[in-house]
Design a protein around this motif. Structure first.
Motif, PDB file in Angstrom:
ATOM      1  N   ALA A  52       0.853  -1.195   0.000  1.00  0.00           N
ATOM      2  CA  ALA A  52       0.000   0.000   0.000  1.00  0.00           C
ATOM      3  C   ALA A  52       0.885   1.241   0.000  1.00  0.00           C
ATOM      4  O   ALA A  52       2.024   1.189   0.452  1.00  0.00           O
ATOM      5  N   PRO A  53       0.368   2.362  -0.515  1.00  0.00           N
ATOM      6  CA  PRO A  53       1.181   3.589  -0.530  1.00  0.00           C
ATOM      7  C   PRO A  53       1.619   4.008   0.869  1.00  0.00           C
ATOM      8  O   PRO A  53       0.863   3.886   1.836  1.00  0.00           O
ATOM      9  N   ALA A  54       2.861   4.482   0.965  1.00  0.00           N
ATOM     10  CA  ALA A  54       3.393   4.995   2.227  1.00  0.00           C
ATOM     11  C   ALA A  54       4.485   5.997   1.905  1.00  0.00           C
ATOM     12  O   ALA A  54       5.145   5.899   0.867  1.00  0.00           O
ATOM     13  N   ILE A  55       4.660   6.963   2.784  1.00  0.00           N
ATOM     14  CA  ILE A  55       5.748   7.934   2.656  1.00  0.00           C
ATOM     15  C   ILE A  55       6.866   7.516   3.588  1.00  0.00           C
ATOM     16  O   ILE A  55       6.621   7.188   4.749  1.00  0.00           O
ATOM     17  N   VAL A  56       8.086   7.499   3.079  1.00  0.00           N
ATOM     18  CA  VAL A  56       9.243   7.128   3.897  1.00  0.00           C
ATOM     19  C   VAL A  56      10.208   8.305   3.933  1.00  0.00           C
ATOM     20  O   VAL A  56      10.606   8.830   2.888  1.00  0.00           O
ATOM     21  N   MET A  57      10.570   8.720   5.137  1.00  0.00           N
ATOM     22  CA  MET A  57      11.466   9.850   5.347  1.00  0.00           C
ATOM     23  C   MET A  57      12.773   9.378   5.957  1.00  0.00           C
ATOM     24  O   MET A  57      12.818   8.363   6.653  1.00  0.00           O
ATOM     25  N   GLY A  58      13.851  10.150   5.729  1.00  0.00           N
ATOM     26  CA  GLY A  58      15.120   9.868   6.371  1.00  0.00           C
ATOM     27  C   GLY A  58      15.052  10.163   7.864  1.00  0.00           C
ATOM     28  O   GLY A  58      14.135  10.835   8.338  1.00  0.00           O
ATOM     29  N   ILE A  59      16.039   9.685   8.594  1.00  0.00           N
ATOM     30  CA  ILE A  59      16.009   9.770  10.056  1.00  0.00           C
ATOM     31  C   ILE A  59      15.963  11.216  10.554  1.00  0.00           C
ATOM     32  O   ILE A  59      15.418  11.501  11.614  1.00  0.00           O
ATOM     33  N   SER A  60      16.515  12.153   9.779  1.00  0.00           N
ATOM     34  CA  SER A  60      16.522  13.554  10.216  1.00  0.00           C
ATOM     35  C   SER A  60      15.448  14.396   9.515  1.00  0.00           C
ATOM     36  O   SER A  60      15.401  15.605   9.678  1.00  0.00           O
ATOM     37  N   GLY A  61      14.576  13.748   8.741  1.00  0.00           N
ATOM     38  CA  GLY A  61      13.548  14.477   7.994  1.00  0.00           C
ATOM     39  C   GLY A  61      12.487  15.097   8.892  1.00  0.00           C
ATOM     40  O   GLY A  61      12.119  14.533   9.927  1.00  0.00           O
ATOM     41  N   LYS A  62      11.991  16.268   8.489  1.00  0.00           N
ATOM     42  CA  LYS A  62      10.945  16.963   9.242  1.00  0.00           C
ATOM     43  C   LYS A  62       9.681  17.052   8.390  1.00  0.00           C
ATOM     44  O   LYS A  62       9.707  17.640   7.307  1.00  0.00           O
ATOM     45  N   PRO A  63       8.571  16.472   8.859  1.00  0.00           N
ATOM     46  CA  PRO A  63       7.334  16.481   8.073  1.00  0.00           C
ATOM     47  C   PRO A  63       6.907  17.876   7.633  1.00  0.00           C
ATOM     48  O   PRO A  63       6.432  18.065   6.503  1.00  0.00           O
ATOM     49  N   SER A  64       7.083  18.873   8.507  1.00  0.00           N
ATOM     50  CA  SER A  64       6.635  20.229   8.179  1.00  0.00           C
ATOM     51  C   SER A  64       7.381  20.803   6.977  1.00  0.00           C
ATOM     52  O   SER A  64       6.845  21.651   6.254  1.00  0.00           O
ATOM     53  N   GLU A  65       8.610  20.330   6.741  1.00  0.00           N
ATOM     54  CA  GLU A  65       9.422  20.845   5.640  1.00  0.00           C
ATOM     55  C   GLU A  65       9.301  20.006   4.373  1.00  0.00           C
ATOM     56  O   GLU A  65       9.598  20.491   3.279  1.00  0.00           O
ATOM     57  N   LEU A  66       8.872  18.751   4.510  1.00  0.00           N
ATOM     58  CA  LEU A  66       8.953  17.818   3.393  1.00  0.00           C
ATOM     59  C   LEU A  66       7.600  17.348   2.859  1.00  0.00           C
ATOM     60  O   LEU A  66       7.528  16.841   1.748  1.00  0.00           O
ATOM     61  N   LEU A  67       6.550  17.511   3.652  1.00  0.00           N
ATOM     62  CA  LEU A  67       5.259  16.936   3.270  1.00  0.00           C
ATOM     63  C   LEU A  67       4.156  17.982   3.193  1.00  0.00           C
ATOM     64  O   LEU A  67       4.174  18.978   3.924  1.00  0.00           O
ATOM     65  N   GLU A  68       3.203  17.734   2.305  1.00  0.00           N
ATOM     66  CA  GLU A  68       1.945  18.486   2.297  1.00  0.00           C
ATOM     67  C   GLU A  68       1.053  17.782   3.315  1.00  0.00           C
ATOM     68  O   GLU A  68       0.321  16.842   2.993  1.00  0.00           O
ATOM     69  N   ILE A  69       1.159  18.216   4.566  1.00  0.00           N
ATOM     70  CA  ILE A  69       0.604  17.437   5.671  1.00  0.00           C
ATOM     71  C   ILE A  69      -0.925  17.342   5.621  1.00  0.00           C
ATOM     72  O   ILE A  69      -1.499  16.306   5.960  1.00  0.00           O
ATOM     73  N   GLY A  70      -1.591  18.400   5.183  1.00  0.00           N
ATOM     74  CA  GLY A  70      -3.056  18.372   5.100  1.00  0.00           C
ATOM     75  C   GLY A  70      -3.560  17.197   4.269  1.00  0.00           C
ATOM     76  O   GLY A  70      -4.342  16.368   4.767  1.00  0.00           O
ATOM     77  N   PRO A  71      -3.151  17.097   2.994  1.00  0.00           N
ATOM     78  CA  PRO A  71      -3.581  15.958   2.174  1.00  0.00           C
ATOM     79  C   PRO A  71      -3.127  14.606   2.723  1.00  0.00           C
ATOM     80  O   PRO A  71      -3.858  13.618   2.612  1.00  0.00           O
ATOM     81  N   VAL A  72      -1.929  14.556   3.317  1.00  0.00           N
ATOM     82  CA  VAL A  72      -1.434  13.300   3.896  1.00  0.00           C
ATOM     83  C   VAL A  72      -2.378  12.818   4.999  1.00  0.00           C
ATOM     84  O   VAL A  72      -2.746  11.638   5.060  1.00  0.00           O
ATOM     85  N   LEU A  73      -2.780  13.736   5.884  1.00  0.00           N
ATOM     86  CA  LEU A  73      -3.713  13.386   6.963  1.00  0.00           C
ATOM     87  C   LEU A  73      -5.096  13.045   6.402  1.00  0.00           C
ATOM     88  O   LEU A  73      -5.724  12.068   6.829  1.00  0.00           O
ATOM     89  N   GLN A  74      -5.561  13.844   5.464  1.00  0.00           N
ATOM     90  CA  GLN A  74      -6.894  13.641   4.903  1.00  0.00           C
ATOM     91  C   GLN A  74      -7.021  12.279   4.234  1.00  0.00           C
ATOM     92  O   GLN A  74      -8.050  11.602   4.357  1.00  0.00           O
ATOM     93  N   ASP A  75      -5.958  11.857   3.543  1.00  0.00           N
ATOM     94  CA  ASP A  75      -6.008  10.598   2.795  1.00  0.00           C
ATOM     95  C   ASP A  75      -5.428   9.416   3.575  1.00  0.00           C
ATOM     96  O   ASP A  75      -5.284   8.320   3.029  1.00  0.00           O
ATOM     97  N   HIS A  76      -5.064   9.661   4.837  1.00  0.00           N
ATOM     98  CA  HIS A  76      -4.569   8.596   5.727  1.00  0.00           C
ATOM     99  C   HIS A  76      -3.356   7.867   5.137  1.00  0.00           C
ATOM    100  O   HIS A  76      -3.287   6.627   5.144  1.00  0.00           O
ATOM    101  N   ILE A  77      -2.415   8.638   4.623  1.00  0.00           N
ATOM    102  CA  ILE A  77      -1.189   8.053   4.081  1.00  0.00           C
ATOM    103  C   ILE A  77      -0.205   7.827   5.227  1.00  0.00           C
ATOM    104  O   ILE A  77       0.162   8.781   5.925  1.00  0.00           O
TER     105      ILE A  77
END
Length: 267
Positions: A52-77
């Motif tokens: 299933a689709p999933a987003i994978v970030m590096g150990i030092s990654g910050k969601p606020s800088e790397l992701l469109e968090i609204g759509p990620v939460l809305q679509d339960h990714i």
């Protein structure tokens, strides 16, 4: 295996090969982490797609800088923070994962540093892609020309290292909208958006041929031994504590709040 084949393998270090199809990427990353820390063998893991689709970030990654968090939460990714470095990628059934876990002493000429490991892996994959496209290693990415199709992450311990690659055999255009353009990007990207920057491997070679070529390239460096999951996930690794983890909804909501507050201050 014939006696002649065995004779050819004499002197090559052993590499255990684990092949999956559709294993969840979180499960795969947990296994990789255990094998790096709790095993002393060389391993290659090939996972042909994740379930299933999933987003994978590096150990030092910050969601606020790397992701469109609204759509990620809305679509339960699901968002996973892995134990290795590297960038952010969205993966699904069109992603092929290849991971190499090696002892320093078994890969002659390779120093336990990111650049040295990348140089070696670039040569390995140049065997895989010989005669196909304009394959290059560019700024830690695998590319055809100036279009990326393989992203890498690494981790190095005292005597071992891991090199994990997510290959985009195919991808959903709409999924790329979950990712922001990173502040730190390779120069050759030239500020292109995700769909202009990446390409699909399926336009260059069949999926099965790619995997076959990987195994053939490995056999020029290692004596490759197929092994099943039951033998890998043994009791001697039970109870291992993982650094790779799924980010909680609360963590993502907090990151979204931080983004909104920052926008308010700037506005």
């Amino acid at each position: 295996m014939t006696m002649l084949h065995q004779a050819k393998k004499v002197g090559l270090p052993l590499m255990n090969l684990v092949r999956f199809k559709g294993v969840p990427i979180l499960e795969q990353l947990h296994l990789e982490e255990k094998l790096l820390r709790a095993s002393s063998d060389n391993w290659c893991i090939v996972n042909d797609g994740t379930n299933a689709p999933a987003i994978v970030m590096g150990i030092s990654g910050k969601p606020s800088e790397l992701l469109e968090i609204g759509p990620v939460l809305q679509d339960h990714i699901p968002v996973i923070k892995r134990f290795t470095g590297g960038g952010t990628v969205i993966v699904d059934c069109g992603t092929i994962f290849v991971t190499l876990i090696c002892n320093n002493e078994d890969v002659p000429g390779v120093q336990p540093y990111p650049r040295s490991i990348m140089s070696w892996s670039g040569l390995l994959y140049s065997q895989v892609f010989q005669g196909i496209g304009d394959f290059q290693l560019r700024e830690n990415d695998y590319v055809f020309g100036d279009h990326k199709f393989g992203g890498n992450s690494q981790s190095i311990t005292k005597s071992r290292w891991i090199h994990h690659t997510s290959f985009l055999w195919d991808y959903e255009v709409r999924n790329m909208a979950y990712l922001k353009l990173p502040a730190r990007a390779p120069k050759y990207r030239s500020a292109r958006n995700h769909n202009e920057f990446v390409c699909r491997m399926k336009e260059y070679m069949p999926r099965s041929v790619f995997i076959e070529r990987i195994l053939k390239a490995l056999e020029s460096h290692f004596s490759v031994k197929p092994i099943n999951l039951e033998a890998v996930d043994g009791s001697h690794m039970a109870g291992y504590v993982h650094f790779t983890r799924l980010l909680s909804k609360q963590e993502l909501e907090a990151a979204m709040t931080s983004v909104l507050e920052s926008r308010a201050l700037c506005g």
